[in-house]
Enzyme design. Structure first.
Site, PDB file in Angstrom:
ATOM      1  N   ASN A 199       0.800  -1.237   0.000  1.00 27.64           N
ATOM      2  CA  ASN A 199       0.000   0.000   0.000  1.00 27.64           C
ATOM      3  C   ASN A 199       0.832   1.286   0.000  1.00 27.64           C
ATOM      4  O   ASN A 199       0.422   2.285  -0.581  1.00 27.64           O
ATOM      5  CB  ASN A 199      -1.048  -0.010   1.117  1.00 27.64           C
ATOM      6  CG  ASN A 199      -0.470  -0.148   2.491  1.00 27.64           C
ATOM      7  OD1 ASN A 199       0.631  -0.663   2.658  1.00 27.64           O
ATOM      8  ND2 ASN A 199      -1.192   0.308   3.486  1.00 27.64           N
ATOM      9  N   GLU A 244       4.437  -4.664  12.214  1.00 25.47           N
ATOM     10  CA  GLU A 244       3.380  -3.654  11.983  1.00 25.47           C
ATOM     11  C   GLU A 244       2.327  -4.334  11.126  1.00 25.47           C
ATOM     12  O   GLU A 244       2.526  -4.529   9.928  1.00 25.47           O
ATOM     13  CB  GLU A 244       3.957  -2.449  11.229  1.00 25.47           C
ATOM     14  CG  GLU A 244       4.981  -1.642  12.001  1.00 25.47           C
ATOM     15  CD  GLU A 244       4.358  -0.739  13.046  1.00 25.47           C
ATOM     16  OE1 GLU A 244       3.121  -0.566  13.040  1.00 25.47           O
ATOM     17  OE2 GLU A 244       5.111  -0.218  13.880  1.00 25.47           O
ATOM     18  N   CYS A 269      -3.474   0.873   6.505  1.00 20.69           N
ATOM     19  CA  CYS A 269      -3.641   0.150   7.764  1.00 20.69           C
ATOM     20  C   CYS A 269      -4.344   1.034   8.785  1.00 20.69           C
ATOM     21  O   CYS A 269      -5.026   0.550   9.672  1.00 20.69           O
ATOM     22  CB  CYS A 269      -2.286  -0.288   8.293  1.00 20.69           C
ATOM     23  SG  CYS A 269      -1.176   1.087   8.536  1.00 20.69           S
TER      24      CYS A 269
HETATM   25  P1  NAP Z   1       1.056  -9.176   2.987  1.00 21.26           P
HETATM   26  O1  NAP Z   1       0.337 -10.019   2.024  1.00 21.26           O
HETATM   27  O2  NAP Z   1       1.215  -9.644   4.371  1.00 21.26           O
HETATM   28  O3  NAP Z   1       2.501  -8.899   2.328  1.00 21.26           O
HETATM   29  C1  NAP Z   1       3.433  -8.058   2.957  1.00 21.26           C
HETATM   30  C2  NAP Z   1       4.833  -8.471   2.532  1.00 21.26           C
HETATM   31  O4  NAP Z   1       5.103  -9.766   3.062  1.00 21.26           O
HETATM   32  C3  NAP Z   1       5.013  -8.582   1.020  1.00 21.26           C
HETATM   33  O5  NAP Z   1       6.304  -8.146   0.676  1.00 21.26           O
HETATM   34  C4  NAP Z   1       4.868 -10.080   0.796  1.00 21.26           C
HETATM   35  O6  NAP Z   1       5.519 -10.532  -0.372  1.00 21.26           O
HETATM   36  C5  NAP Z   1       5.581 -10.610   2.028  1.00 21.26           C
HETATM   37  N1  NAP Z   1       5.275 -11.994   2.365  1.00 21.26           N
HETATM   38  C6  NAP Z   1       4.249 -12.773   1.956  1.00 21.26           C
HETATM   39  N2  NAP Z   1       4.357 -14.016   2.487  1.00 21.26           N
HETATM   40  C7  NAP Z   1       5.472 -14.010   3.262  1.00 21.26           C
HETATM   41  C8  NAP Z   1       6.141 -14.981   4.085  1.00 21.26           C
HETATM   42  N3  NAP Z   1       5.677 -16.223   4.218  1.00 21.26           N
HETATM   43  N4  NAP Z   1       7.260 -14.613   4.723  1.00 21.26           N
HETATM   44  C9  NAP Z   1       7.757 -13.371   4.613  1.00 21.26           C
HETATM   45  N5  NAP Z   1       7.190 -12.409   3.844  1.00 21.26           N
HETATM   46  C10 NAP Z   1       6.061 -12.729   3.186  1.00 21.26           C
HETATM   47  O7  NAP Z   1       0.400  -7.715   3.081  1.00 21.26           O
HETATM   48  P2  NAP Z   1      -0.063  -6.762   1.902  1.00 21.26           P
HETATM   49  O8  NAP Z   1      -1.301  -7.307   1.304  1.00 21.26           O
HETATM   50  O9  NAP Z   1       1.082  -6.441   1.010  1.00 21.26           O
HETATM   51  O10 NAP Z   1      -0.364  -5.411   2.716  1.00 21.26           O
HETATM   52  C11 NAP Z   1      -1.586  -5.149   3.325  1.00 21.26           C
HETATM   53  C12 NAP Z   1      -1.529  -5.443   4.803  1.00 21.26           C
HETATM   54  O11 NAP Z   1      -0.467  -4.718   5.407  1.00 21.26           O
HETATM   55  C13 NAP Z   1      -2.785  -4.992   5.504  1.00 21.26           C
HETATM   56  O12 NAP Z   1      -3.169  -5.962   6.431  1.00 21.26           O
HETATM   57  C14 NAP Z   1      -2.353  -3.712   6.210  1.00 21.26           C
HETATM   58  O13 NAP Z   1      -3.121  -3.381   7.336  1.00 21.26           O
HETATM   59  C15 NAP Z   1      -0.944  -4.042   6.560  1.00 21.26           C
HETATM   60  N6  NAP Z   1      -0.177  -2.830   6.826  1.00 21.26           N
HETATM   61  C16 NAP Z   1       0.135  -2.526   8.119  1.00 21.26           C
HETATM   62  C17 NAP Z   1       0.806  -1.342   8.411  1.00 21.26           C
HETATM   63  C18 NAP Z   1       1.136  -0.967   9.833  1.00 21.26           C
HETATM   64  O14 NAP Z   1       1.913  -0.038  10.011  1.00 21.26           O
HETATM   65  N7  NAP Z   1       0.569  -1.626  10.832  1.00 21.26           N
HETATM   66  C19 NAP Z   1       1.184  -0.486   7.370  1.00 21.26           C
HETATM   67  C20 NAP Z   1       0.867  -0.836   6.063  1.00 21.26           C
HETATM   68  C21 NAP Z   1       0.177  -2.019   5.792  1.00 21.26           C
HETATM   69  P3  NAP Z   1       4.698 -10.731  -1.739  1.00 21.26           P
HETATM   70  O15 NAP Z   1       4.239  -9.374  -2.122  1.00 21.26           O
HETATM   71  O16 NAP Z   1       5.717 -11.300  -2.624  1.00 21.26           O
HETATM   72  O17 NAP Z   1       3.572 -11.661  -1.438  1.00 21.26           O
END
Ligand code: NAP
Length: 507
Positions: free
Chosen positions: A170, A266, A300
Site C-alpha cells: 500500500n 506492523e 492500515c
Molecule cells: P502481505 O500479504 O502480508 O505482504 C506483505 C509483505 O510480506 C510482502 O512483501 C509479501 O511478499 C511478504 N510476504 C508474503 N508471504 C510471506 C512470508 N511467508 N514470509 C515473509 N514475507 C512474506 O500484506 P499486503 O497485502 O502487502 O499489505 C496489506 C496489509 O499490510 C494490511 O493488512 C495492512 O493493514 C498491513 N499494513 C500494516 C501497516 C502498519 O503499520 N501496521 C502499514 C501498512 C500495511 P509478496 O508481495 O511477494 O507476497
C-alpha cells in the site's frame, strides 16, 4: 503515462525487452534472474514490467554479503552516514516526478497520493538525519544501591547487525524506505524484500542509494514471491532482526519461524471511529469519509468502521453521502484531479465486493456504490451494518464507509475493544471528558481526537497491540527498534580500574 519509461539515471536497474525487466541489487551489483514475475498495472490490467524472482543461491549471496559488510557501516562515522542520506534526499527530490508516475501506474495511486508518498519519504529522510544525532547513551550512577555503590554504568545503543525489512503494497516506497533509513543511520546493513505487486518505484530508490555512495553490500534488494523468499530469509541465522509491515496472517507466520530474532511487526487493523451525540457531525462525516476513502481505503490506519450513537446516526449518514461526492473516482492516469483510483488488483476488488454483498445479505443498507469492474471498486456507503457481517469485524482495505449504529458510549467502547485488532482509532465529540474516557478505554496503539488518523512522516510513534503487531515505528522510534542496548559497567573500587593511586593529589 501508460508504460514504464525511465531516464538514463536508472538505466542499470532493468533490461530492455518487450517490457522492462527489473533486476535485483545483490552485493552492490544489479543482476537479473532466470525466473521473473509479471507486473500488471491495476490502472489498465496491462503488463507493464517484469521483476526478478530470486532463488536460494541469490538469497544466500545477499545474506552473506549483508553479514560480511555489516561492520563497514557500523564503523562508518555517523556524520558520513548522515551526509550520504542527504545525497539520497537530494536525488529523490530530483527524480520525484519520475518516481511518482511509476508509482501511479504500478499501484493505481492518484497523482496526489503518489507525490504525497514520495514527499513523505523525502521528509522522513530529513527528520531522521536530525533524529539520528540522538543516538547517544546514558550514564547511570551506582550509588542508589549498596550493591552497586562502587560502580557506574554506561548504557549505549549499538546496531543489531543485519536487518531484514519486508514491506507491503500500500505504501511500497514509504514503508520500505522507512526501514532502510533507520537501519543505515544506526549502523546496520539491511536486506529488503519489497512487495511483488508493485516494487518498481522502490527499486528506483535503491539505485539512488547506490549512486549516492552507499558502499557495496550494505543495502540488498531482493524480489520474489513472499512465501519462498520470506521463509528463506526469516529463518536464516545470519539475520539479526526482522522489521515486517504487512498482514496479520503473514506476521503471525513470521513470528513462528523467526526463532529468537528481534522482530518488529506492523500488522493489520480495523480502524474504528466513534461518533458521539455531541460531535460536530459535519466535521465527523468529512473526516470519516476521508479516513475511509483515501488511497481507496488501502491503509492500515484507514477508518474501517464508524460506530455512531443512534440518536444522530441518520443525520450523520446524510452528511457522509454529501462528503463522498467530493471525491473523484476513476483512472488516475487520465487526470491528476482523480482522487480515488483502483485497488491493487482485480482479486482485491472481488474480495471487497464479497464483503459488501455479505453485509447487505445480513441486513445492511447499501446507500451508494456496491459495484466493481476489474480493479476498480466504487466508493461505497453501507449503513445499519449488523455486527455479524464480516465487514464489521475484518479489515476492509477498500473504499467503503461502514456505518454501525450503537446505543451509547459504553456500547461503542465495548464493540471497539472486542476486535482482535488494536491499531488505530478516532473519536469525535466536542466534550473533553467523554473524549478522554474513550481515548483511555480503547485497547489500541493510536487514537486521534476529531480527525481521521493520518500518520504522515511518522514523527509520532505508530504501532499496534493485540493482532495488530508489536513495536513502534517512527522517526526516532524505528532507530530505537533497530539498535540494542548494551550496559557497560565500570567497577570503581580501588584496584579494579588499574593500579591504585598512592601519591598525593595536587591542586
Ligand atoms: P502481505 O500479504 O502480508 O505482504 C506483505 C509483505 O510480506 C510482502 O512483501 C509479501 O511478499 C511478504 N510476504 C508474503 N508471504 C510471506 C512470508 N511467508 N514470509 C515473509 N514475507 C512474506 O500484506 P499486503 O497485502 O502487502 O499489505 C496489506 C496489509 O499490510 C494490511 O493488512 C495492512 O493493514 C498491513 N499494513 C500494516 C501497516 C502498519 O503499520 N501496521 C502499514 C501498512 C500495511 P509478496 O508481495 O511477494 O507476497
Amino acid at each position: 503515462m501508460n508504460s514504464i519509461e525511465l531516464s538514463e539515471y536508472f538505466s542499470e536497474i532493468y533490461e530492455k525487452k518487450d517490457v522492462p525487466v527489473f533486476k535485483v541489487l545483490i552485493d552492490g551489483k544489479w543482476k537479473g534472474t532466470e525466473d521473473t514475475i509479471d507486473i500488471i498495472s491495476p490502472v489498465n490490467q496491462k503488463k507493464i514490467a517484469k521483476i526478478s524472482s530470486v532463488g536460494d543461491s541469490d538469497l544466500k549471496t545477499a545474506v552473506d554479503s549483508a553479514h560480511s559488510n555489516k561492520n563497514r557501516i557500523r564503523n562508518m562515522a555517523a556524520i558520513d552516514r548522515i551526509e550520504m542520506m542527504n545525497r539520497v534526499r537530494l536525488a529523490i527530490q530530483e527524480h520525484r516526478e519520475e518516481m511518482a508516475r511509476v508509482l501511479m501506474l504500478e499501484s493505481g495511486k492518484s497523482y496526489k497520493s503518489a507525490t504525497g508518498e514520495i514527499n513523505a519519504a523525502i521528509e522522513r529522510l530529513r527528520l531522521s538525519m536530525a533524529d539520528s544525532k540522538k543516538i547517544i547513551g546514558e550514564y547511570i550512577p551506582g550509588d542508589w544501591s549498596s550493591d552497586t555503590s562502587k560502580k557506574i554504568a554506561l548504557v549505549i545503543r549499538e546496531p543489531v547487525g543485519v536487518v531484514l525489512g519486508i514491506s507491503p503494497f500500500n505504501y511500497p516506497v514509504y514503508t520500505t524506505i522507512a526501514k532502510v533509513i533507520p537501519a543505515i543511520l544506526s549502523g546496520n546493513s539491511i536486506i529488503i524484500k519489497p512487495p511483488s505487486s508493485n516494487p518498481l518505484a522502490f527499486l528506483m530508490c535503491a539505485e539512488i542509494f547506490r549512486k549516492s555512495g552507499l558502499s557495496n553490500g550494505i543495502l540488498q534488494v531482493v524480489t520474489g514471491r513472499g512465501g519462498k523468499t520470506g521463509d528463506y530469509l526469516v529463518s536464516n541465522d545470519k539475520i539479526n532482526m526482522i522489521s515486517f509491515t504487512g498482514s496479520t496472517e503473514v506476521g503471525k507466520h513470521i513470528s513462528q519461524i523467526a526463532g529468537l530474532k528481534k522482530t518488529h511487526l506492523e500488522l493489520g487493523g480495523k480502524g474504528t471511529a466513534i461518533v458521539l451525540e455531541d460531535a460536530d457531525l459535519d466535521l465527523a462525516a468529512k473526516e470519516c469519509v476521508r479516513g475511509s476513502l483515501e488511497l481507496a481505503g488501502q491503509r492500515c490506519d484507514a477508518i474501517s468502521r464508524v460506530l455512531v450513537v443512534e440518536k444522530v446516526a441518520d443525520k450523520f449518514a446524510e452528511l457522509v453521502k454529501k462528503h463522498m461526492a467530493d471525491y473523484k473516482f476513476g483512472d488516475p492516469t487520465s487526470s491528476d484531479d482523480i482522487t480515488i483510483g483502483p485497488v491493487i488488483n482485480k482479486e482485491a476488488a472481488e474480495r471487497i465486493n464479497r464483503m459488501v454483498k455479505d453485509a447487505v445479505d445480513k441486513g445492511a443498507k447499501l446507500v451508494m456504490g456496491g459495484k466493481y469492474k476489474d480493479a476498480y471498486h466504487d466508493p461505497t456507503l453501507l449503513i445499519d451494518v449488523p455486527l455479524r457481517a464480516e465487514i464489521a469485524n475484518e479489515e476492509t482495505f477498500g473504499p467503503v464507509v461502514t456505518v454501525i449504529k450503537v446505543r451509547n458510549i459504553e456500547d461503542a467502547i465495548m464493540i471497539a475493544n472486542e476486535s482482535k485488532y488494536g491499531l488505530d482509532s478516532a473519536v469525535f465529540t466536542q466534550d473533553f471528558y467523554p473524549a478522554w474516557e474513550v481515548m483511555k478505554a480503547l485497547q489500541v496503539g493510536n487514537v486521534t481526537l476529531n480527525s481521521a488518523p493520518s500518520h504522515g512522516t511518522s514523527y509520532f510513534p505508530f504501532g499496534g497491540v493485540k493482532d495488530s503487531g508489536a513495536g513502534k515505528e517512527g522517526v526516532g522510534y524505528s532507530i530505537e527498534e533497530m539498535t540494542n542496548l548494551k550496559t557497560i559497567i565500570l567497577d570503581l573500587s580501588p584496584g579494579h580500574l588499574g593500579k591504585e593511586y598512592t601519591g598525593e593529589f595536587k591542586d
